[in-house]
Design an enzyme around this catalytic site. Structure first.
Site, PDB file in Angstrom:
ATOM      1  N   GLU A 186       4.439  -9.296   4.612  1.00 29.17           N
ATOM      2  CA  GLU A 186       3.759  -8.942   5.404  1.00 29.17           C
ATOM      3  C   GLU A 186       2.408  -9.313   6.082  1.00 29.17           C
ATOM      4  O   GLU A 186       2.078  -8.932   7.229  1.00 29.17           O
ATOM      5  CB  GLU A 186       3.359  -7.533   4.894  1.00 29.17           C
ATOM      6  N   SER A 225       1.771  -0.577  -5.519  1.00 28.79           N
ATOM      7  CA  SER A 225       0.829  -0.714  -4.422  1.00 28.79           C
ATOM      8  C   SER A 225       0.245  -2.195  -4.547  1.00 28.79           C
ATOM      9  O   SER A 225       0.387  -2.661  -5.561  1.00 28.79           O
ATOM     10  CB  SER A 225      -0.121   0.100  -4.552  1.00 28.79           C
ATOM     11  N   ASP A 283      -0.259  -4.475  14.649  1.00 29.19           N
ATOM     12  CA  ASP A 283      -1.061  -3.934  13.390  1.00 29.19           C
ATOM     13  C   ASP A 283      -2.266  -4.726  13.058  1.00 29.19           C
ATOM     14  O   ASP A 283      -3.361  -3.653  13.116  1.00 29.19           O
ATOM     15  CB  ASP A 283       0.032  -3.826  12.504  1.00 29.19           C
ATOM     16  N   ASN A 284      -2.317  -5.621  13.148  1.00 24.84           N
ATOM     17  CA  ASN A 284      -3.419  -6.510  12.841  1.00 24.84           C
ATOM     18  C   ASN A 284      -4.666  -6.149  14.109  1.00 24.84           C
ATOM     19  O   ASN A 284      -6.038  -5.881  13.831  1.00 24.84           O
ATOM     20  CB  ASN A 284      -3.288  -8.196  12.850  1.00 24.84           C
ATOM     21  N   SER A 331       5.353  -2.788  12.323  1.00 27.67           N
ATOM     22  CA  SER A 331       5.501  -3.561  11.257  1.00 27.67           C
ATOM     23  C   SER A 331       6.502  -3.479  10.175  1.00 27.67           C
ATOM     24  O   SER A 331       7.185  -4.489   9.835  1.00 27.67           O
ATOM     25  CB  SER A 331       4.051  -3.324  10.448  1.00 27.67           C
ATOM     26  N   HIS A 387      -3.696   1.869   8.670  1.00 28.21           N
ATOM     27  CA  HIS A 387      -3.565   2.003   9.807  1.00 28.21           C
ATOM     28  C   HIS A 387      -2.829   3.198  10.333  1.00 28.21           C
ATOM     29  O   HIS A 387      -2.159   3.736   9.278  1.00 28.21           O
ATOM     30  CB  HIS A 387      -2.494   0.678  10.259  1.00 28.21           C
ATOM     31  N   ASP A 442       3.356  -7.550   0.250  1.00 29.99           N
ATOM     32  CA  ASP A 442       2.265  -7.555   1.034  1.00 29.99           C
ATOM     33  C   ASP A 442       0.820  -8.450   0.432  1.00 29.99           C
ATOM     34  O   ASP A 442       0.177  -7.758  -0.357  1.00 29.99           O
ATOM     35  CB  ASP A 442       1.739  -6.040   1.365  1.00 29.99           C
ATOM     36  N   HIS A 498      -7.444  -9.015   3.712  1.00 26.49           N
ATOM     37  CA  HIS A 498      -6.670  -8.654   2.309  1.00 26.49           C
ATOM     38  C   HIS A 498      -7.201  -8.650   1.258  1.00 26.49           C
ATOM     39  O   HIS A 498      -7.029  -7.840   0.279  1.00 26.49           O
ATOM     40  CB  HIS A 498      -5.240  -9.518   2.701  1.00 26.49           C
ATOM     41  N   LYS A 502       4.135  -7.633  14.819  1.00 30.39           N
ATOM     42  CA  LYS A 502       3.270  -7.327  13.825  1.00 30.39           C
ATOM     43  C   LYS A 502       1.909  -8.014  13.885  1.00 30.39           C
ATOM     44  O   LYS A 502       0.847  -6.970  14.126  1.00 30.39           O
ATOM     45  CB  LYS A 502       3.797  -7.958  12.648  1.00 30.39           C
ATOM     46  N   ASN A 514       4.678 -11.219   9.229  1.00 34.59           N
ATOM     47  CA  ASN A 514       3.382 -11.139   9.913  1.00 34.59           C
ATOM     48  C   ASN A 514       3.353 -11.628  11.017  1.00 34.59           C
ATOM     49  O   ASN A 514       2.712 -11.347  12.061  1.00 34.59           O
ATOM     50  CB  ASN A 514       2.250 -11.829   8.908  1.00 34.59           C
ATOM     51  N   SER A 560      -5.657   1.630  -2.386  1.00 31.23           N
ATOM     52  CA  SER A 560      -5.007   2.090  -0.941  1.00 31.23           C
ATOM     53  C   SER A 560      -3.985   3.129  -1.090  1.00 31.23           C
ATOM     54  O   SER A 560      -3.339   3.558  -0.205  1.00 31.23           O
ATOM     55  CB  SER A 560      -4.205   0.716  -0.519  1.00 31.23           C
ATOM     56  N   GLN A 596      10.099  -5.255   8.750  1.00 30.06           N
ATOM     57  CA  GLN A 596      10.374  -5.543   7.273  1.00 30.06           C
ATOM     58  C   GLN A 596      11.816  -5.010   7.259  1.00 30.06           C
ATOM     59  O   GLN A 596      12.528  -5.600   6.303  1.00 30.06           O
ATOM     60  CB  GLN A 596       9.554  -4.586   6.501  1.00 30.06           C
ATOM     61  N   HIS A 640       0.666  -1.373  -0.115  1.00 27.15           N
ATOM     62  CA  HIS A 640      -0.127   0.146   0.061  1.00 27.15           C
ATOM     63  C   HIS A 640       0.771   1.156  -0.004  1.00 27.15           C
ATOM     64  O   HIS A 640       1.639   1.636   0.961  1.00 27.15           O
ATOM     65  CB  HIS A 640      -0.872   0.005   1.229  1.00 27.15           C
ATOM     66  N   CYS A 685      -6.180  -2.364  13.249  1.00 25.23           N
ATOM     67  CA  CYS A 685      -7.783  -2.130  13.005  1.00 25.23           C
ATOM     68  C   CYS A 685      -8.848  -1.331  13.815  1.00 25.23           C
ATOM     69  O   CYS A 685      -9.756  -1.210  13.498  1.00 25.23           O
ATOM     70  CB  CYS A 685      -7.957  -3.437  12.610  1.00 25.23           C
TER      71      CYS A 685
END
Lengths: 485, 485, 485, 485
Positions: free
Chosen positions: C205, C85, C239-240, C412, C404, C139, C350, C235, C230, C90, C416, C62, C244
């Site tokens: 990711e 992306s 982030d998840n 996250s 996010h 991703d 996703h 992560k 992930n 996104s 990476q 993204h 969210c």
């Protein structure tokens, strides 16, 4: 229990369960004092001047540890105090013992019969030949009721020679009240009128008691001034709400050890008490459902993510039921029959008529299994499934636990102390008529302010310009009377 | 208590506080059965076949009402059972009495001395001349420790003739263990090795006990297979988390009646137990602060709005302290000296070495005032201010309340039953070596599934296409082993 | 858009929506840098040594503001970067413009067609005659898929002379992929194999992309090493979950301005993403209902007071539906037909196959009314009632908001960066085979630690004795690999 | 913009940003209608009878989508309507266009200058030669202020020949007001008095506007009856609280994309607005701190676990600052100087004087960097660190997002409609004097009731016995006027 008044070495009357618990009570009272900065602040501010010197105070209010701190604050301000509980299950016996031993005349124990309850009430009112108390601290209005009923009966007796007839009512408790008044008229046909004449006023603690007072004011039958402590913000938006948020789960846990998480819990009524109960159950992981009559309170529940349904919609699915309405006939035996096995039913409103205990007790073939005091399983004969009723339908937080925690009761009771001071100070000025009053907002704000230091809070001070801009004084009060907080 | 084994009319041994509480215990066990669908599901599914027939099971696990349902489930599956508690304060005496009367040999009471505690442990292991148990249910690993220490000492004695010397350790409790082993070697120099030889394996309940097992596995000293029940998802993410969320406030309320709202509460450790404690305190209105060593857990706390500080930063300001670390020396006497008057200090981790009780007890001039059992105020001589220590530093939820609620313990104990079945069924196959195992995921999912119906939940079923798309079987397991939930 | 590559004055290729937004993008990137301490910490620690010097990195992720900070961190460490992306909606066009102008070759804009999307992907892979990238940041796995499909088709072509046939699939998107590969084989029948040969590895990711990688590893078809970013705790549990919790309500609000309070919201799936979504909706005042296939996750929902039902149970009553499953065919057109008027349907998983967009688009007589881009009302002919579908079934937080927030993406993306460094540093050592790896726990803890200072947190340090007692090193890692946080 | 009134084909006047957005506006208005059951219920109940026929209504209230539904409800009830916004940033241009095209005279756009703002206000008041409106819908009281100032100036001019002097004030905005009145007196020295004479009354929406009205009532200067809609329970305890809980994070997210979780957020003021803001920030994972002058509100914050400090205590540590006080001079430039780099400062109170924008703008050497409209970074020269100020200190939820969501505004606006009906129906009866009134409780309850069906709620009905027991009518109202909800 044998209903005999006992006497301390110093000559003070009392009747408690077990005087040997006085030491334990004293230790817990000392802990409570640290948690009750409002009351201790009153002792510090007013104690030296003894402004209640000469005042006789009768209280009818759950005889718990925190009430002990209230009683001893009234004593520290100079008052003489006699006390009974306002609920047959709410007394903490070690609190009663400590106060009886050290500071006031107490007539109270956990698990009174109704007959014992009213005997205690009479004792608390009995200041000897010179008549009754100067001031009353009431919770639910039972003492106020007794005096009003007594006066009414005496007047009827004087007028018509008729004595009150206990058989005239089906209400078990009111039958006892009438019997008691009948007996007193026979002994002294002016007893309650003498009490009324001496009485300066009452300060009342609860929604229920205030409702009764307002009805009497509306009917023109109120016999003395009353201060409605319940509607101080620092009472109704604190003890009713935050007190119940604490003490409902406490009562449920002590009585049943039930896991609240995952359960469906129904809270009948979403007033301050219901809001506190719902918040506690929700944060403990229950799925809460509210029943309401008032569309505004219903919409508040919805905005918090709580569905609003009728009891009929949810009765077979829910696990826990709590009544908080201050109304009657909320959960009837026909509801209880449809509940799941071991559904828990309890009440946290002042009176025990929210749950249809009479219907349950008289249900043909029902089997009551007492798991432990104040925790009963009632098994219906048709299904052999049972429900668990707590505290026999009386206040679950006081019957199964120890009531609200000390800190929030310090708010409520500081209002009581201020109200008692106000009534006593103005006893000769005519400021208070036979009406129901609330405390002025600056005193309400003072009660709150007394509790901030303990929690490490720091208030912001208005500048003169800011105060002028919002048209208040720098030192308050800060809100119009209709402000809802 | 006189340490004499008693015998039921049917000849089963026991030692409990008061056998007259058996009826009360039975009533509460019956309520608990309704709340423990996992265990009752095991009885329904496995009971008829009696798969544990012939198995002798010794358990060392808090002798509470919910443990009674576990014990009676093992019995219902055919096992013979002997039981002791794994904590001197955690026994519910009515639970112990009911089980002793009706179903298994119990040696446990609330408020054991350390000496009594280890006497009970020995009794639970004592299956008579034929050696020890086939299986162990352990919680914290004390039985496992005793056997390992016993075997080690016997081997040393055989090798060198040296007996274990209690004076070799400063740890009071370990001194008792050494004394006990010393005595047993004198009586039977092969006792613990006989126990070891018969033993099929152990299933262990706690983070603490698993840590010990893994250390032994790493050192190559583990003497028998072990199933780590603690790391089933349905254990560590449920009882540790949701159990503590329920039972921490329960313990605080019963012990102190303190109002949690408005207070500053410090939770030492933000693992599963700490997360449960912090959630409970936060939703009750406390300002929660966490201490952590692990940056990941620390960041989790921050994402929930909870500050992460060191104990030193906050010790003079906080009102409530809870240790949850499974480490030692967390709150030391030098911390406690700096606390506010009547700060509450308690531990909910397995062992009592998180709080420096020894430092407190030996502090010069300190004054211990017991408010009630398991609630002590310790007053420092310099300041005459005191702190309130709960359950003498042992688990506050079990010492001051009744532990986790039944429903969540049903998850944990269903894992125990499945683990015991697995060890017993595979006793001759060599499937389990002298290692530490976790249960496979499909059994973990089964435990969860057994608890859904009671809460009215309905699962969605995968279609074949969906299952293929995410590469799982329709009936599960649904997640890779590393999945964190 | 005309699909022509453009060139900056310095000669770098790009294709973005509007280069004039570069200044605005730069301003927001500068703000984001302050919010991304992990990435800025990497620049500070590694930047001077330029450890990625010589590395060509292609990213498919993204193209947002926070990704810009990632790209520029990779650049700061010495890498050359090309980017596209991984979702047609996104891209933030100002972010794309700023990066294209200042630091890397970007091919991305908000609202690409599928054809444009794959054109951009090809451009990001196109490093000119010398072959492809050294490293991939992926991703969802589209670049990885393209290379694997390309290699497979080239081998088939070499073997049999057969070119891939777009008409062989009904999947619109895969048809485009096949067409693109067919074209490339015609131009250069070794193109994807040359890419594969140069490639050191990929870091992935998402849950979805990892699932694909693991399937390829299981099938033995994985062509290069992969690091599963992930499943770093920092992560998947950050982030998840927390991402969210932030970005779902953000997307709902920007797209529809709907009041969440009072509504019934269904969250399909209660994994990390579902947990974040449910928490956000619940705290905003919705009544949340979860659908689940996994009994463990279902029981977690129940412990939080969230009912678990099937979609069929609730479809006519709910107001908001969110899919979070990473599975397909969750909300079908037959469900959507039964929904309330103006029910909101969106996906935060996703891929866009959780919602049956194809069924909706081809429903006879359906009327699509585009309120605004990414907010469509679909009106069914039978009822003339409509549902509101967000982001055409693609990720609502990225399609309707900005994804996010920066801080959690810093966690996250720091993973990476560390993964890219690890792959590059070990490119010649053989440490990484053609398998899927996760980062070691000490690196995971390092990522967390880099984010604590910004939030003012202070960690406690273990003493040597404490570290020994729990068998860890003082500096960590602190938990066993199976620990679930 | 050129300040020229335009005219629709049907001859209605307007001035909006872009008439081509009318279609988009209409689509969103249609969505909003489904979310505003109170307004649609009014249309259904009252629409057929056209009870507002003949009434000219001027409104000054944020020209948003939900206001469009209000305007069109007033139209549906028969009124003619002219409208302007009450905030320079709050207009949604597509809403303005749709209403201007279809139903009422609108003068409003997003991003007015102060000069444009007052031009729009004058246009909304300008009903042509026949004088002004019959009724006013006001929000913040600017129209009411203008009329009162106009009348005062005309009377002074008549008395002394003195025209108002814009140079007499330092307040930029009031200077414009005086200039405008000066101009009108020159043109028509009786204009505002003619408006006053026609005017039946005003209904006012906000705390701020009500405060102004009450001051005028106290001073005896109020020129016409006013209904205080703000203090309907269904307004102040809903839109102020739940509206802000929704729209504060919405504004923060759209303006800055900042992650709220983990941050320290200061909420100045803990009234209804502050409570909503604090709840939203807390549940998003921020550590919230409140500043308060009122000890009662402070104690409420503490009971929710929120510390109460002064701004000085926390200014260097916090990340986000929100003013909600309805007072002035809350965050001064000397505070802003001490803040962290990129601290976010915003206001959600009605007026823009809570934040010292003047001090900021005139700070020597300060550098203002506009990230995007309504998001500015102000960099101090000494430190080269900046703070981010949203909506130039005006209402962040309206300046940076779209204000409160439709559903809660339906409550507020249903009160407005009922108030307008009441004023109009009683215009000739003398029921309303030149005082400030609130709506009676049964209408307040009616507003709530109109919103329950949409959320699937079911009310419980009192029996006659129950109603009598609590002394209310079965159909309500259910609470005494002082009840606080």
């Amino acid at each position: 229990m044998a209903l005999l008044v006992e006497t301390t070495p110093s000559g003070r009357e009392y009747k408690v369960k077990d005087m040997s618990q006085a030491h334990f009570g004293r230790l817990e009272i000392e802990l409570a004092e640290v948690e009750m900065p409002g009351l201790m602040g009153c002792r510090a501010e007013f104690g030296p001047a003894k402004p209640l010197r000469g005042a006789r105070i009768t209280g009818s209010l759950h005889m718990t540890i925190h009430t002990a701190v209230l009683i001893e604050t009234l004593s520290a301000l100079g008052a003489s105090v006699r006390w009974c509980s306002c609920n047959i299950f709410s007394t903490q016996d070690h609190a009663a013992a400590a106060v009886a031993r050290d500071s006031a005349a107490v007539f109270a124990w956990k698990g009174e019969t109704l007959h014992e309850y009213w005997w205690c009430t009479e004792r608390a009112l009995d200041w000897g030949p010179g008549g009754g108390p100067d001031l009353i601290v009431d919770d639910g209005g039972d003492i106020t009721l007794l005096i009003h009923e007594g006066v009414k009966a005496e007047e009827e007796y004087e007028r018509s020679g008729t004595l009150p007839d206990p058989a005239s009512t089906e209400n078990t408790e009111f039958r006892i009240v009438l019997g008691l008044i009948r007996g007193s008229i026979v002994g002294d046909p002016r007893k309650y009128r003498k009490i009324k004449e001496r009485l300066v006023g009452v300060s009342e603690e609860t929604t229920t008691g205030v409702k009764r007072l307002c009805q009497m004011q509306a009917n023109g039958t109120l016999l003395f001034p009353a201060i409605n402590v319940n509607d101080s913000v620092t009472k109704s938006k604190f003890d009713n709400l935050y007190g119940c948020r604490h003490s409902l789960p406490d009562g449920l846990m002590r009585a049943t050890d039930v896991m609240i998480a995952g359960k469906i819990a129904v809270v009948c009524g979403y007033g301050n008490v219901g809001k506190g109960c719902a918040a506690a159950l929700k944060s403990a992981g229950a799925r809460v459902i509210v029943t309401e009559i008032d569309p505004i309170c219903a919409l508040q529940a919805l905005m918090e993510g709580i569905p609003v349904l009728t009891l009929e919609d949810i009765v077979p699915e829910a696990d826990i039921f709590v009544t908080t309405t201050a109304n009657k006939d909320i959960i009837m035996v026909h509801h209880m029959k449809k509940m799941k096995n071991n559904a828990i039913v309890c009440n946290i409103g002042h009176f025990d008529n929210e749950i249809d205990m009479h219907g349950l007790e008289t249900y043909p073939g029902i089997n009551r299994i007492t798991i432990k005091p104040q925790t009963d399983r009632w098994v219906f004969p048709e299904t052999q499934t049972g429900i668990i009723v707590l505290a026999e339908g009386r206040m679950v937080n006081l019957g199964c636990a120890t009531g609200h925690p000390n800190f929030v009761m310090s708010c409520s009771f500081t209002n009581q102390v201020i109200a008692q001071l106000e009534l006593w100070n103005e006893r000769a000025t005519g400021k208070y008529e036979k009406k129901v009053y609330v405390l002025p907002k600056h005193l309400d704000e003072k009660v709150a302010a007394l509790h901030l230091g303990k929690l490490g809070a720091k208030l912001t001070k208005l500048t003169l310009e800011q105060a002028a801009y919002i048209s208040v004084a720098v030192e308050g009060p800060y809100k119009p009377t209709h402000y809802r907080y």
